[in-house]
Scaffold this motif. Structure first.
Motif, PDB file in Angstrom:
ATOM      1  N   ALA A 101      44.128 -39.118 -16.012  1.00 46.52           N
ATOM      2  CA  ALA A 101      44.131 -39.994 -14.840  1.00 46.52           C
ATOM      3  C   ALA A 101      44.149 -39.185 -13.561  1.00 46.52           C
ATOM      4  N   GLN A 133      45.023 -51.095 -10.890  1.00 40.25           N
ATOM      5  CA  GLN A 133      43.964 -51.348 -11.884  1.00 40.25           C
ATOM      6  C   GLN A 133      43.933 -50.267 -12.962  1.00 40.25           C
ATOM      7  N   MET A 134      44.346 -49.040 -12.620  1.00 43.76           N
ATOM      8  CA  MET A 134      44.269 -47.949 -13.589  1.00 43.76           C
ATOM      9  C   MET A 134      45.424 -47.970 -14.592  1.00 43.76           C
ATOM     10  N   PRO A 153      46.944 -50.156 -16.532  1.00 38.86           N
ATOM     11  CA  PRO A 153      46.816 -50.763 -17.877  1.00 38.86           C
ATOM     12  C   PRO A 153      46.036 -49.894 -18.855  1.00 38.86           C
ATOM     13  N   PHE A 154      45.195 -49.030 -18.350  1.00 38.50           N
ATOM     14  CA  PHE A 154      44.406 -48.176 -19.257  1.00 38.50           C
ATOM     15  C   PHE A 154      45.198 -46.959 -19.713  1.00 38.50           C
ATOM     16  N   TYR A 155      46.356 -46.715 -19.124  1.00 42.33           N
ATOM     17  CA  TYR A 155      47.178 -45.552 -19.490  1.00 42.33           C
ATOM     18  C   TYR A 155      48.594 -46.049 -19.721  1.00 42.33           C
TER      19      TYR A 155
END
Length: 982
Positions: free
Chosen positions: A67, A91-92, A94-96
């Motif tokens: 990230a 927004q980032m 949830p992906f990590y």
């Protein structure tokens, strides 16, 4: 020279000790090798397990640190300014899932954090000035590489690590300036969950995860089991930014299995003790073996002496003596005469009985062996051998089973074979004589010289009714004397001729008093002095023979069903009556009668009803004639009346009476049957002068009555004889026509009415007889059908037409199909589809080039059967058409079911189409119907342009007739095709 070793009492113990030591050493070496190999395998397995968990943890951390690269790219893209950082970071996240916070730290001072809630205290935090993180932050700035700091206590609670990515921006002058850091805060618990380290404890392993601080070299523990593994654990390294993490894993119970080692040691000790015991036992057996050798030598000498004595005994036996093993193989053969053996003794040794004896003899031999095997001995089994020097010789076997050997081997057998040939011959002769005496169909009585019965056979008791006990000792005259007592048995014996033999027929009386005819034969038995010692009487009952002769005489002259005279007796009476009428100048009528449709009675009601009807009819016929007349049954449903002294007029009146009388119903069981007759009449001397001529002409007249509609009588005429003679001539000639190649095919073109091009041809059969000339098909086809020869002729037509069509098609001539007519008899033949396929195969002709033309009569007689045959022909690819359509009684409901491709309009409609409005209407209707059913139409007999114009106007597809061409031979038709093609 070293002293020799002599076994003593201590020798087995010494050998056991040596074997124990050597085996123990070998077992120890094997156990040590197994332990080393299993320890290496276990360590490799644990190292692989640690590697799997380490890689999983490293992938989880590297995923979270990636990230930073995205944040650094945003900073560079905005030249140090990220206005929507909070929205982007939100927004980032949830992906990590393992990231706790994302941050931007210009010049090392945190100014932006996502999420801000709970991380407010981080705003203004300077990583370069923090005592705990300044060293790693400065390292990241100076090396321009991402560093990983921690584990640290997070403000949100729990441990975490911080990944910092230094960001440098382009100044525009080709130099870069340090902007600050992007940071990713990772929760240790979330990162470790990907590695699933607690699972190691559940699987029986201890683990420890730590890292080495870059600037101090200290070990910082991240996670560990309780208790942690020892120093001999398997260690795997995680390569992370700014340092390494290490994972150590070891079995909770330590390396190796003490229990397994103990078991192996115990097994090694057990094997060592077993080997020691076996070594001692082996030496003891060696000593025992020497003692046995001396005992065997002594016993051998005793057996040899016994064998010598046994051999002397065997030499004195005159019969064959065999020794066989348990498998039936010859081991020893004793014989005094070589000619008693089936083969030389040397060649038989080692072979089984089945190799030298015939199958039956070998089976008898084997049966004796099996019986001896079960009961220890066997006797009475006999076999016959065809010996080379003696011929057929019989032997009786006596078999004894040897005692079972101490070793447990299967016992052998001793077989004594005695020659009993002379005894068998005497027994066979005695049995044969006794069987001939007892089983003779004639009565045999043996009596002494005084005439008293000494012995009788079974036939005697069957014929006379006297048992053997009742007959023995009593005078034979009681059983063989004439019933009228005119000649006694003693008188018959005195009348014996010099050869001592007499025979003749006498009447005798049975025990029940009944009298029967008897054929008696007497003979004498004499001794060496030519004195009569016994008499032999043979006799048989001739009652059945007489009855049979009478019956044969009756069957030879009378019908077995009706009792009427048959043809043989009729011929005798007819010749007698003809001669009488010839002498008297009178006349005689012969009336031939045939029942109409009698076959229907047999087929529907059965032959029993039919036979009963014939008997009733014969009785009614007999009631109608005079005493001097003869009613005869010729066979089947044919009768013949012989009427002497009868004129033609009287015969006609008789025929009329017969028609009326037999038209009255017959009551047969529950059926009321009505019959009609077809009657033919021939009169002597007008129609013939002998029985055969009158018979033949009456028969011909009867068939004329049938053709005229049945239920009538007809007289013989000269024209009838001429037609019958012509039919007979044609039938006889037809039998050899195929063999003599007298048939030929002519072809009439079938032309497309629209193009005037030849599209097909109809094959028409012609018969060219060397004496009769060209015989019309209308004349010989019915004869061929009635005689059954139409099937063979039809097959020849099919084969020839297929061969010609194949020839023309190979010449590239314009021909689509060749049509062949099928007669009704040929169509109903069960082998028709196979015969069509065979002819096509022989000619190598595609079935689509063959068209089979059927008449309406062939299809409507049995529609279901016709449909089955048509479908079989259609499945084979042949085309089907209906010939002479409109002249029969076709049902349109049936017609639509048939797989037809064409309707042929009969020439009778085409002939008068120009003058007959009805014919025009019929042709138009046929064409419209064919078009509606997707069939083509072919008009036959087209001879004028006016007819052609009408057919074209109505939409007819094809035509054939003299307007286009007459039927021509195959060569002429080929020339016609070539001309059209040119």
């Amino acid at each position: 020279m070293p002293p020799r070793f002599h076994p003593t009492a201590a020798s087995p113990l010494y050998a056991a000790l040596v074997a124990f030591v050597l085996t123990a050493l070998c077992a120890g070496a094997i156990i040590a090798s197994l332990e080393r190999r299993e320890d290496a395998q276990e360590r490799t397995q644990v190292a692989d397990l640690a590697s799997d968990h380490a890689r999983a943890l490293q992938r989880s951390i590297e995923l979270a640190l990636s990230a930073n690269n995205a944040l650094a790219a945003l900073v560079r893209q905005g030249n140090g300014n990220v206005p929507d950082f909070e929205a982007i970071g939100t927004q980032m996240l949830p992906f990590y899932p393992s990231i706790a916070a994302l941050g931007l730290a210009p010049q090392g001072v945190v100014q932006h954090v996502v999420p801000l809630r709970g991380n407010e205290s981080l705003i203004g935090f300077s990583a370069l000035l923090s005592p705990q993180q300044s060293a790693e932050s400065a390292l990241a700035r100076d090396t321009r590489r991402m560093t990983l700091a921690g584990p640290l206590q997070l403000v949100q609670g729990g441990l975490g690590v911080v990944g910092r990515q230094p960001v440098y921006l382009d100044t525009g002058s080709g130099e870069e300036r340090f902007w600050g850091f992007t940071s990713v805060t990772i929760r240790i618990s979330e990162a470790l969950s990907a590695a699933n380290l607690p699972q190691l404890s559940a699987r029986g392993y201890q683990y420890r995860l730590w890292r080495t601080v870059p600037h101090t070299g200290e070990e910082q523990e991240i996670s560990a089991s309780v208790p942690p593994p020892g120093s001999d654990a398997a260690v795997r390294t995680l390569s992370l930014p700014n340092g390494q993490w290490l994972l150590a894993v070891a079995p909770s119970q330590g390396w190796g299995s003490p229990l397994k080692l103990a078991v192996r040691c115990a097994l090694g000790l057990l094997v060592s003790l077993l080997m020691a015991y076996l070594a001692r036992l082996l030496l003891q057996l060696k000593a025992h073996e020497k003692d046995l050798e001396s005992m065997v030598a002594k016993r051998t000498r005793e057996i040899e002496a016994t064998q010598q004595q046994l051999k002397a005994t065997i030499e004195a036996i005159p019969d064959l003596l065999f020794e066989l093993d348990s498998e039936g193989r010859f081991v020893n053969i004793h014989h005094q005469r070589p000619d008693m053996l089936v083969a030389p003794a040397a060649s038989m040794l080692g072979n089984s009985v089945y190799q030298h004896l015939p199958t039956a003899a070998a089976q008898s031999f084997a049966a004796a062996l099996r019986e001896a095997d079960e009961a220890t001995w066997s006797t009475g089994h006999e076999l016959m051998l065809d010996l080379p020097m003696r011929g057929a010789t019989w032997f009786e076997l006596s078999v004894s089973r040897k005692a079972t050997t101490p070793g447990g081997e299967a016992p052998g057998y001793v077989v004594l074979s005695r020659d009993i040939t002379e005894r068998k011959i005497a027994q066979k002769a005695l049995v044969l004589t006794s069987q001939a005496f007892d089983q003779s169909s004639e009565a045999i009585v043996l009596c002494d010289a005084q005439g008293s019965a000494v012995r009788v056979n079974r036939a005697f008791s069957r014929i006379t009714g006297f048992s053997a006990a009742e007959a023995l000792g009593r005078p034979v005259s009681l059983f063989t004397a004439n019933a009228d007592a005119t000649t006694s048995f003693d008188q018959l014996c005195e009348q014996l001729n010099p050869q001592g033999f007499w025979e003749g027929e006498v009447c005798s009386r049975r025990k029940d008093g009944s009298i029967y005819p008897q054929w008696l034969s007497l003979s004498n038995v004499r001794d060496e002095q030519d004195r009569v010692t016994h008499h032999i009487a043979l006799f048989r009952d001739t009652t059945q023979q007489r009855e049979t002769q009478d019956r044969i005489r009756h069957l030879a002259h009378f019908d077995h069903l009706t009792g009427l005279p048959n043809r043989a007796l009729l011929a005798e009476r007819a010749q007698r009556d003809i001669e009488q009428e010839r002498r008297n100048g009178g006349s005689l009528a012969m009336v031939f009668i045939d029942l109409d449709h009698f076959k229907n009675v047999n087929d529907s009601l059965g032959h029993r009803i039919g036979d009963t009807l014939l008997v009733a009819m014969s009785k009614r016929l007999q009631a109608l004639v005079r005493a001097q007349d003869t009613v005869s049954r010729l066979g089947g449903d044919e009768f013949l009346l012989l009427l002497p002294g009868t004129t033609a007029e009287a015969a006609a009146l008789m025929a009329t009476d017969l028609l009326h009388a037999l038209a009255q119903p017959f009551q047969i069981d529950q059926y009321e049957l009505t019959t009609t007759l077809s009657i033919g009449i021939a009169v002597f001397p007008t129609d013939g002068g002998n029985f055969d001529t009158l018979y033949q002409r009456a028969d011909a007249a009867m068939y004329r009555a049938k053709r005229s509609g049945r239920n009538r009588h007809s007289f013989f005429t000269a024209d009838l004889e001429a037609r019958s003679a012509r039919t007979l001539t044609l039938e006889n000639a037809l039998h050899r026509a195929l063999e003599r190649q007298q048939f030929e095919l002519h072809y009439q073109p079938q032309v497309s009415l629209h193009t005037r091009q030849i599209v097909g041809a109809e094959a028409l059969l012609r018969w060219r007889h060397p004496e009769l000339g060209m015989v019309s098909p209308a004349e010989f086809i019915p004869v061929a059908e009635n005689s059954g020869m139409i099937v063979a002729i039809g097959e020849w037509v099919l084969r020839t037409a297929a061969r010609d069509a194949k020839h023309w098609l190979d010449q590239q001539l314009p021909l689509r199909t060749v049509s062949v007519n099928l007669s009704a008899i040929q169509f109903r033949h069960p082998q028709l589809p196979d015969m069509v396929s065979r002819c096509l195969h022989e000619a190598n002709l595609c079935a689509s080039h063959l068209e089979l033309e059927l008449t309406e009569g062939a299809a409507v007689d049995d529609p279901d059967a016709a449909l089955t045959v048509m479908q079989q022909l259609h499945e084979r690819g042949a085309r089907l058409s209906m010939d002479d359509f409109g002249t029969g009684y076709s049902s349109l409901n049936q017609l639509k079911r048939f797989p037809l491709g064409k309707l042929k309009i009969d020439q009778s409609f085409v002939r008068d189409v120009s003058v007959d409005a009805s014919d025009r209407a019929i042709i138009s209707a046929i064409i419209r119907m064919a078009q509606a059913m997707d069939m083509t139409t072919t008009a036959e007999g087209v001879e004028t342009e006016e007819q052609l114009a009408f057919l074209l106007e109505q939409g007819c597809d094809e035509g054939q007739g003299y307007l286009f061409s007459r039927p021509v031979p195959a060569l002429a038709f080929e020339a016609l095709l070539r001309a059209k093609n040119a």
